[in-house]
Design a protein around this motif. Structure first.
Motif, mmCIF file in Angstrom:
data_model
loop_
_atom_site.group_PDB
_atom_site.id
_atom_site.type_symbol
_atom_site.label_atom_id
_atom_site.label_comp_id
_atom_site.label_asym_id
_atom_site.label_seq_id
_atom_site.Cartn_x
_atom_site.Cartn_y
_atom_site.Cartn_z
ATOM 1 N N ILE A 48 0.833 -1.203 0.000
ATOM 2 C CA ILE A 48 0.000 0.000 0.000
ATOM 3 C C ILE A 48 0.865 1.249 0.000
ATOM 4 N N SER A 49 1.911 1.268 0.843
ATOM 5 C CA SER A 49 2.760 2.458 0.941
ATOM 6 C C SER A 49 3.543 2.694 -0.341
ATOM 7 N N PHE A 53 -1.079 -0.836 -4.481
ATOM 8 C CA PHE A 53 -2.487 -1.141 -4.212
ATOM 9 C C PHE A 53 -3.124 -0.019 -3.426
ATOM 10 N N ASP A 54 -4.405 0.146 -3.633
ATOM 11 C CA ASP A 54 -5.234 1.024 -2.814
ATOM 12 C C ASP A 54 -6.540 0.280 -2.564
ATOM 13 N N GLU A 58 -12.788 3.931 0.319
ATOM 14 C CA GLU A 58 -11.945 4.599 1.303
ATOM 15 C C GLU A 58 -11.703 3.726 2.528
ATOM 16 N N THR A 59 -12.626 2.832 2.828
ATOM 17 C CA THR A 59 -12.502 2.034 4.055
ATOM 18 C C THR A 59 -12.444 0.528 3.800
ATOM 19 N N THR A 60 -12.555 0.114 2.538
ATOM 20 C CA THR A 60 -12.554 -1.318 2.216
ATOM 21 C C THR A 60 -11.472 -1.621 1.192
ATOM 22 N N PHE A 61 -10.611 -2.575 1.533
ATOM 23 C CA PHE A 61 -9.523 -2.940 0.636
ATOM 24 C C PHE A 61 -9.992 -3.874 -0.473
ATOM 25 N N LYS A 74 -2.080 -3.682 -15.048
ATOM 26 C CA LYS A 74 -1.619 -2.411 -14.481
ATOM 27 C C LYS A 74 -0.881 -2.645 -13.168
ATOM 28 N N VAL A 75 -1.448 -3.459 -12.289
ATOM 29 C CA VAL A 75 -0.805 -3.736 -10.998
ATOM 30 C C VAL A 75 0.540 -4.424 -11.208
#
Length: 520
Positions: A48-49, A53-54, A58-61, A74-75
Motif C-alpha cells: 500500500i505504501s 495497491f489502494d 476509502e474504508t474497504t480494501f 496495471k498492478v
C-alpha cells in the motif's frame, strides 16, 4: 525464435518498492484488513505504501475481490516498475483497444508485460482483458519474476485441477511458498483474489537476489526510436548496443540516460513490422547475465488526424493553406507522405497537397472565386484505413500579412554566434494572415497579400554586419529558398573588435518581429 521469459528486478527497485515505511494509508485504514495477523499486515503495508495497491473504497480494501486481466496488467507493471509507453495507442493483441471504455486504459500496461516476457496473452493473438486472472496464471507470473522458468520446466504436479502448461509453475510456486499451503486441489482455474496477489508478490520479493547486468526489455517508442532498459547501471563508455531484425543489422545512433540504466536507439529509417533483437557487447562477459532482448514492433500507423488552423475562417485566395497534422500510434507526427492520404476540397482535389518541413500536411485550396461567408468543406482520408477527418471553413476577406514569426537562427559555423569574416546567420520567417493561417510564396507572387513590404533593420547599427536581401519586397522570388520559405541572412564582413548582441527587427506595414544575433 523462442524468447527468454526471465525477468530481473533491480535491487534498488526491490528495496524502494517494498519499503515497510508507511506513507499515507496503511492496512489500518481498511476495515477488512483489521483481522489479519501482524506479519500479513506488514506485507499489505509495504504494497500500500509503495502505491501498488489502494482500497476498493476509502474504508474497504477488497481482500477477497477478484481482478480482471486488465486490472492485473496495471498492478503487475507497477509492481515490476516496467517502462510504460503512455502514448501507445495500438496493441499487439487483437482484443485490446483504447476504444474499450472499461479496459482500454490498460493497453500500455499490457504491452509492457508482453515486452518483458511476463505474458503472451491467451490464444489467437488475444489477451482477454475482461477475463479474470486465475491462480495458475498468477503462479506463472511470480515464477517469471524470479527468473525460474527453466527450473519450473523440470517440475511435475499430479494435481488435475491445474492445466498442463501451468503444472511446473504451480509446483515450484508451492515449493517456494509463494502461496499458502494448499489442502486438497490447488484449483488453478479459480480466479485469484487481491489477497493472493499481494502476499504472493511480497513473498517473491523476499527471494529475489540481485544478479548481474541484464537487458530487461526493449520496445519501439517512436516510428524510428527504440528504448532499452537494464536492471542496473551500465558503464556507458564500454557498452555497445546493436539492433537487428532477423539477420539484418539495423544502423542506430545510441543515446544513454544519465543514470546509465536505459538507452534510446534512433534508426535512420522508420521501423517496419517484425521481430527485433537488441544486444549488448563490450562488457566483461562474467558481469552480464542476459545480453539480448527481443521485441516485436508494429509498422507505423496513422491513428489520428487533426486540422490545426487556429480559426474556422480562411482567406479568400487562390492559395489558401489548410494545415492537417497526422499522428502515429506513438503520438508523433506521422512520417507517411501525402501519397498515403487523399484530400478533398469542396468535392474536388486541392490545388496542391504537400508536406512542410515540420511534417504537417498542407492542403492548398483555390477559393479565389468563392463568395465571402460561404463555407468550404475539406475532408482528408488515410489510405487503407477507415480513418478520416472533415472540417468546414468559412471564406473570409483577402489575406493580409498580419504576423511574422522568426524561426530558430542557424549559424553557418555550427556555433551560436558570428566569429569569422564570412560567417552567416540564416533566419527563416513564418508569415501569417489575419486568420492565423500561413501565407505562402504563390500568394505573394500573385500580389494577393496586402502589407507585403518587409525590411530587416540592425540595432544598434554595425558596419561589420550585412543583411542580405535587405529592403526587398516579399513579392520577389529570390527571398524564398528552394522549399518556398521566406529567409534572409546576416553576414559578418569584418572582424569585430568586441563581443556584441544585435537586434534585427523585421518591419512590415501591419506586423513586425525581432531576433537577436550574437557577434564574438
Amino acid at each position: 525464435m523462442k524468447k527468454q521469459l526471465t525477468f530481473v528486478l533491480t535491487s534498488v527497485m526491490a528495496v524502494s518498492m517494498f519499503s515497510s515505511v508507511a506513507l499515507g494509508k496503511t492496512s489500518s485504514n481498511f476495515t477488512d484488513l483489521s483481522q489479519l495477523d501482524a506479519a500479513t499486515k506488514a506485507k499489505f503495508d509495504a504494497m500500500i505504501s509503495a502505491g501498488i495497491f489502494d482500497g476498493m473504497t476509502e474504508t474497504t480494501f477488497g481482500l477477497k475481490s477478484q481482478m480482471n486481466r486488465a486490472q492485473f496488467a496495471k498492478v503487475a507493471a507497477m509492481i515490476l516498475e516496467l517502462p510504460i509507453n503512455a502514448g501507445l495507442r495500438v496493441s499487439s493483441f487483437t482484443d485490446v483497444s483504447t476504444y474499450d471504455q472499461a479496459n482500454g486504459y490498460a493497453l500500455p500496461y499490457i504491452e509492457a508485460l508482453k515486452t518483458a516476457g511476463i505474458t503472451n496473452g491467451v490464444s489467437d493473438g488475444a489477451y482477454n482483458p475482461a477475463g479474470l486472472v486465475t491462480k495458475e496464471e498468477l503462479a506463472a507470473f511470480l515464477i517469471r519474476i524470479l527468473g525460474k522458468d527453466a527450473e519450473a520446466s523440470h517440475k511435475t504436479l499430479t494435481d488435475g485441477s491445474v492445466s498442463n502448461w501451468a503444472k511446473g509453475y504451480v509446483a515450484l510456486a508451492l515449493n517456494l511458498k509463494l502461496f499458502p499451503e494448499t489442502i486438497g486441489a490447488f484449483e488453478g482455474l479459480m480466479p485469484a483474489t487481491r489477497e493472493l496477489l499481494v502476499t504472493g508478490a511480497y513473498e517473491a520479493k523476499q527471494q529475489y537476489v540481485p544478479g548481474k547486468i541484464a537487458l530487461v526489455s526493449a520496445q519501439a517508442i517512436g516510428a524510428s526510436k527504440v528504448k532499452v532498459w537494464f536492471n542496473q547501471t551500465v558503464d556507458k563508455t564500454k557498452a555497445n548496443l546493436t539492433l537487428s531484425k532477423g539477420t539484418l543489422h539495423v544502423p542506430v545512433t545510441v543515446t544513454w540516460s544519465d543514470d546509465g540504466k536505459s538507452a534510446t536507439l534512433l534508426t535512420s529509417s522508420t521501423i517496419s513490422e517484425g521481430e527485433y533483437t537488441v544486444a549488448i557487447s563490450g562488457l566483461d562477459a562474467s558481469t552480464v547475465s542476459r545480453n539480448e532482448v527481443y521485441f516485436r514492433a508494429q509498422a507505423e500507423q496513422v491513428t489520428e488526424i487533426n486540422f490545426v488552423n487556429p480559426e474556422e475562417t480562411i482567406a479568400n485566395s487562390s492559395a489558401a493553406t489548410i494545415k492537417v497534422k497526422a499522428l502515429n500510434q506513438y503520438g508523433e507526427t506521422a512520417t507517411l507522405g501525402t501519397s498515403g492520404f487523399t484530400a478533398i476540397v469542396a468535392g474536388s482535389a486541392p490545388a496542391d497537397f504537400k508536406k512542410d518541413e515540420w511534417g504537417n500536411l498542407n492542403i492548398i485550396a483555390n477559393v479565389k472565386m468563392s463568395q465571402m461567408n460561404e463555407h468550404l468543406p475539406v475532408t482528408v482520408y488515410v489510405h487503407n484505413s477507415k480513418l478520416s477527418a472533415a472540417r468546414s471553413f468559412k471564406v473570409g476577406n483577402a489575406p493580409v500579412l498580419s504576423f511574422i514569426e522568426p524561426n530558430k537562427i542557424i549559424y553557418s559555423n555550427m556555433k551560436t554566434r558570428l566569429i569569422e569574416v564570412g560567417d552567416k546567420a540564416s533566419i527563416s520567417l513564418n508569415l501569417f494572415d489575419q486568420y492565423g493561417n500561413p501565407i505562402i510564396k504563390k500568394q505573394l507572387d500573385l500580389r494577393e497579400v496586402t502589407s507585403k513590404s518587409l525590411v530587416p533593420v540592425v540595432s544598434p547599427e554595425n558596419p561589420s554586419l550585412e543583411i542580405v536581401k535587405a529592403g526587398t519586397t516579399l513579392g520577389t522570388t529570390d527571398l524564398f529558398d528552394e522549399n518556398g520559405n521566406a529567409r534572409f541572412e546576416v553576414r559578418l564582413t569584418a572582424k569585430p573588435l568586441k563581443e556584441s548582441t544585435h537586434k534585427i527587427t523585421i518591419y512590415s506595414e501591419a506586423a513586425n518581429a525581432m531576433v537577436s544575433v550574437d557577434v564574438n
